[in-house]
Design a protein around this motif. Sequence first.
Motif, mmCIF file in Angstrom:
data_model
loop_
_atom_site.group_PDB
_atom_site.id
_atom_site.type_symbol
_atom_site.label_atom_id
_atom_site.label_comp_id
_atom_site.label_asym_id
_atom_site.label_seq_id
_atom_site.Cartn_x
_atom_site.Cartn_y
_atom_site.Cartn_z
ATOM 1 N N THR A 191 0.827 -1.215 0.000
ATOM 2 C CA THR A 191 0.000 0.000 0.000
ATOM 3 C C THR A 191 0.855 1.256 0.000
ATOM 4 O OG1 THR A 191 -0.211 -0.126 2.407
ATOM 5 C CG2 THR A 191 -1.995 -1.080 1.104
ATOM 6 N N TRP A 192 1.912 1.265 0.798
ATOM 7 C CA TRP A 192 2.711 2.485 0.870
ATOM 8 C C TRP A 192 3.538 2.729 -0.390
ATOM 9 C CZ3 TRP A 192 2.542 6.835 3.472
ATOM 10 C CH2 TRP A 192 1.619 6.878 4.507
ATOM 11 N N ALA A 249 -2.219 1.364 6.817
ATOM 12 C CA ALA A 249 -3.145 0.671 5.917
ATOM 13 C C ALA A 249 -3.783 -0.467 6.688
ATOM 14 C CB ALA A 249 -2.412 0.119 4.693
ATOM 15 N N TRP A 295 -9.232 7.642 -5.728
ATOM 16 C CA TRP A 295 -9.720 6.481 -4.998
ATOM 17 C C TRP A 295 -11.201 6.223 -5.277
ATOM 18 C CZ3 TRP A 295 -11.020 6.121 0.813
ATOM 19 C CH2 TRP A 295 -10.971 4.792 1.246
ATOM 20 N N ASN A 319 1.014 4.728 -2.170
ATOM 21 C CA ASN A 319 0.807 6.006 -1.480
ATOM 22 C C ASN A 319 1.939 6.983 -1.794
ATOM 23 O OD1 ASN A 319 -1.497 4.987 -0.307
ATOM 24 N ND2 ASN A 319 -0.568 4.617 1.679
#
Length: 144
Positions: free
Chosen positions: A48-49, A114, A66, A52
Amino acid sequence: MPGSPDRSRKQRLGSLDATNATDCPVTKNWTPLALGYLALSLAGLVGTWTFNILAVVQVRDFVGDWVGSGPAVSSLTVDLLVAAVAGSVFIIAEARRLGMRRGWLYVVASGVTAFAFTFPLFLAMRERALAATRARDVTAASKD
């Protein structure tokens, strides 16, 4: 009595005690299932990062991307949001049931990291708590 069936049962139970191997708090109670959950947690954090950071570097409208990129992304968003809410309720309820302190912190941390990281992390810590409970039960049973 050394030859009694009860004595052998206690010896067998004692061999299952996770604390016999080591008393180191870092390695204590890490079951294969807990390690699997921890691996998923780390994969969730990195996965996830990565995106991000990419969104920040590209100066993207993160929330707009999103929720506004079509019905498929919106469907996935709703799916994951419902799962995250249900998982958050489970985290809080299960942490209370098992006597794990600060279970709410996993829910709060999911907002800044997350849920793909915090939920498997909670499951890993939950598995450790269950393993510790089993080890205490086995130890108590072997002392009887």
